[in-house]
Design a protein around this motif. Sequence first.
Motif, PDB file in Angstrom:
ATOM      1  N   MET A   1       0.855  -1.172   0.000  1.00  0.00           N
ATOM      2  CA  MET A   1       0.000   0.000   0.000  1.00  0.00           C
ATOM      3  C   MET A   1       0.901   1.235   0.000  1.00  0.00           C
ATOM      4  O   MET A   1       1.821   1.325   0.803  1.00  0.00           O
ATOM      5  CB  MET A   1      -0.879  -0.033   1.258  1.00  0.00           C
ATOM      6  N   PRO A   2       0.648   2.209  -0.876  1.00  0.00           N
ATOM      7  CA  PRO A   2       1.463   3.428  -0.903  1.00  0.00           C
ATOM      8  C   PRO A   2       1.426   4.166   0.440  1.00  0.00           C
ATOM      9  O   PRO A   2       0.388   4.248   1.089  1.00  0.00           O
ATOM     10  CB  PRO A   2       0.822   4.269  -2.001  1.00  0.00           C
ATOM     11  N   LYS A   3       2.572   4.687   0.824  1.00  0.00           N
ATOM     12  CA  LYS A   3       2.731   5.387   2.109  1.00  0.00           C
ATOM     13  C   LYS A   3       3.022   6.853   1.820  1.00  0.00           C
ATOM     14  O   LYS A   3       3.750   7.176   0.883  1.00  0.00           O
ATOM     15  CB  LYS A   3       3.886   4.743   2.870  1.00  0.00           C
ATOM     16  N   TYR A   4       2.465   7.736   2.654  1.00  0.00           N
ATOM     17  CA  TYR A   4       2.634   9.177   2.469  1.00  0.00           C
ATOM     18  C   TYR A   4       2.982   9.856   3.780  1.00  0.00           C
ATOM     19  O   TYR A   4       2.482   9.484   4.842  1.00  0.00           O
ATOM     20  CB  TYR A   4       1.336   9.812   1.937  1.00  0.00           C
ATOM     21  N   LEU A   5       3.832  10.870   3.672  1.00  0.00           N
ATOM     22  CA  LEU A   5       4.114  11.781   4.765  1.00  0.00           C
ATOM     23  C   LEU A   5       3.242  13.010   4.534  1.00  0.00           C
ATOM     24  O   LEU A   5       3.340  13.642   3.472  1.00  0.00           O
ATOM     25  CB  LEU A   5       5.590  12.181   4.761  1.00  0.00           C
ATOM     26  N   ILE A   6       2.406  13.330   5.492  1.00  0.00           N
ATOM     27  CA  ILE A   6       1.562  14.522   5.397  1.00  0.00           C
ATOM     28  C   ILE A   6       2.057  15.527   6.420  1.00  0.00           C
ATOM     29  O   ILE A   6       2.181  15.218   7.602  1.00  0.00           O
ATOM     30  CB  ILE A   6       0.079  14.188   5.658  1.00  0.00           C
ATOM     31  N   GLN A   7       2.358  16.732   5.945  1.00  0.00           N
ATOM     32  CA  GLN A   7       2.752  17.833   6.812  1.00  0.00           C
ATOM     33  C   GLN A   7       1.667  18.892   6.695  1.00  0.00           C
ATOM     34  O   GLN A   7       1.279  19.259   5.580  1.00  0.00           O
ATOM     35  CB  GLN A   7       4.098  18.394   6.372  1.00  0.00           C
TER      36      GLN A   7
ATOM     37  N   VAL B   1      -3.562   4.846   9.519  1.00  0.00           N
ATOM     38  CA  VAL B   1      -2.689   5.870  10.085  1.00  0.00           C
ATOM     39  C   VAL B   1      -1.565   5.149  10.820  1.00  0.00           C
ATOM     40  O   VAL B   1      -1.810   4.425  11.775  1.00  0.00           O
ATOM     41  CB  VAL B   1      -3.445   6.799  11.061  1.00  0.00           C
ATOM     42  N   GLU B   2      -0.345   5.321  10.348  1.00  0.00           N
ATOM     43  CA  GLU B   2       0.808   4.712  11.003  1.00  0.00           C
ATOM     44  C   GLU B   2       1.221   5.511  12.227  1.00  0.00           C
ATOM     45  O   GLU B   2       1.490   4.951  13.292  1.00  0.00           O
ATOM     46  CB  GLU B   2       1.982   4.601  10.032  1.00  0.00           C
ATOM     47  N   SER B   3       1.290   6.845  12.073  1.00  0.00           N
ATOM     48  CA  SER B   3       1.652   7.690  13.206  1.00  0.00           C
ATOM     49  C   SER B   3       1.173   9.115  12.958  1.00  0.00           C
ATOM     50  O   SER B   3       0.973   9.533  11.820  1.00  0.00           O
ATOM     51  CB  SER B   3       3.165   7.668  13.456  1.00  0.00           C
ATOM     52  N   MET B   4       0.994   9.836  14.058  1.00  0.00           N
ATOM     53  CA  MET B   4       0.553  11.228  13.980  1.00  0.00           C
ATOM     54  C   MET B   4       1.184  11.975  15.145  1.00  0.00           C
ATOM     55  O   MET B   4       1.080  11.542  16.296  1.00  0.00           O
ATOM     56  CB  MET B   4      -0.969  11.310  14.058  1.00  0.00           C
TER      57      MET B   4
ATOM     58  N   VAL C   1       2.313  16.303  11.790  1.00  0.00           N
ATOM     59  CA  VAL C   1       2.992  15.425  10.844  1.00  0.00           C
ATOM     60  C   VAL C   1       2.339  14.053  10.970  1.00  0.00           C
ATOM     61  O   VAL C   1       2.203  13.525  12.078  1.00  0.00           O
ATOM     62  CB  VAL C   1       4.502  15.329  11.154  1.00  0.00           C
ATOM     63  N   ILE C   2       1.924  13.498   9.834  1.00  0.00           N
ATOM     64  CA  ILE C   2       1.197  12.230   9.829  1.00  0.00           C
ATOM     65  C   ILE C   2       1.821  11.309   8.786  1.00  0.00           C
ATOM     66  O   ILE C   2       2.164  11.757   7.690  1.00  0.00           O
ATOM     67  CB  ILE C   2      -0.289  12.451   9.483  1.00  0.00           C
ATOM     68  N   ILE C   3       1.942  10.028   9.106  1.00  0.00           N
ATOM     69  CA  ILE C   3       2.339   9.025   8.123  1.00  0.00           C
ATOM     70  C   ILE C   3       1.154   8.090   7.948  1.00  0.00           C
ATOM     71  O   ILE C   3       0.634   7.535   8.927  1.00  0.00           O
ATOM     72  CB  ILE C   3       3.600   8.260   8.549  1.00  0.00           C
ATOM     73  N   VAL C   4       0.696   7.976   6.700  1.00  0.00           N
ATOM     74  CA  VAL C   4      -0.486   7.161   6.392  1.00  0.00           C
ATOM     75  C   VAL C   4      -0.199   6.211   5.238  1.00  0.00           C
ATOM     76  O   VAL C   4       0.679   6.471   4.415  1.00  0.00           O
ATOM     77  CB  VAL C   4      -1.710   8.033   6.028  1.00  0.00           C
ATOM     78  N   ASP C   5      -0.955   5.131   5.216  1.00  0.00           N
ATOM     79  CA  ASP C   5      -0.970   4.214   4.077  1.00  0.00           C
ATOM     80  C   ASP C   5      -2.337   4.351   3.420  1.00  0.00           C
ATOM     81  O   ASP C   5      -3.355   4.364   4.123  1.00  0.00           O
ATOM     82  CB  ASP C   5      -0.810   2.754   4.543  1.00  0.00           C
ATOM     83  N   PHE C   6      -2.352   4.466   2.095  1.00  0.00           N
ATOM     84  CA  PHE C   6      -3.599   4.482   1.341  1.00  0.00           C
ATOM     85  C   PHE C   6      -3.546   3.393   0.279  1.00  0.00           C
ATOM     86  O   PHE C   6      -2.461   3.060  -0.216  1.00  0.00           O
ATOM     87  CB  PHE C   6      -3.829   5.843   0.657  1.00  0.00           C
ATOM     88  N   PRO C   7      -4.702   2.860  -0.104  1.00  0.00           N
ATOM     89  CA  PRO C   7      -4.692   1.792  -1.100  1.00  0.00           C
ATOM     90  C   PRO C   7      -4.224   2.248  -2.478  1.00  0.00           C
ATOM     91  O   PRO C   7      -3.757   1.442  -3.273  1.00  0.00           O
ATOM     92  CB  PRO C   7      -6.136   1.311  -1.139  1.00  0.00           C
ATOM     93  N   ASP C   8      -4.326   3.564  -2.763  1.00  0.00           N
ATOM     94  CA  ASP C   8      -3.950   4.075  -4.081  1.00  0.00           C
ATOM     95  C   ASP C   8      -3.741   5.586  -4.003  1.00  0.00           C
ATOM     96  O   ASP C   8      -4.210   6.229  -3.063  1.00  0.00           O
ATOM     97  CB  ASP C   8      -5.031   3.733  -5.118  1.00  0.00           C
ATOM     98  N   PRO C   9      -3.045   6.162  -4.986  1.00  0.00           N
ATOM     99  CA  PRO C   9      -2.793   7.614  -4.972  1.00  0.00           C
ATOM    100  C   PRO C   9      -4.067   8.446  -5.103  1.00  0.00           C
ATOM    101  O   PRO C   9      -4.112   9.577  -4.626  1.00  0.00           O
ATOM    102  CB  PRO C   9      -1.882   7.845  -6.183  1.00  0.00           C
TER     103      PRO C   9
END
Length: 106
Positions: free
Chosen positions: A1-7, A41-44, A54-62
């Motif tokens: 699953m794609p992982k994203y850093l959200i700021q 949500v991996e971490s927040m 700052v959040i690290i999340v996994d989503f099924p697709d972009p």
Amino acid sequence: MPKYLIQATYTHEGTQGLLKEGASGRRAAVEQVVTGLGGRVESMYFAFGEHDVVIIVDFPDPISMAAVSLTVKASGALHTRATPLLTLDEIDEAARRQVAFRAPGA
């Protein structure tokens, strides 16, 4: 699953909402949005400085990440930046691919 850093940085209105409902309320809201689209949500973390959260999340697709980004930005409560995160294996695979590229002026 794609992982994203959200700021994210709260606007004045967003900060007022955070003060009203607290950090745990915002975590619950983030969890609801992300899991509602099949993500995790991996971490927040809340932070000082340029970014408030700052959040690290996994989503099924972009497309799921893009949908969340558009919706959050449209609220006017936050300014956000989502950065795709790649694993070491993904970078190794990218490094093995041949790319036909000519630098400008070369």
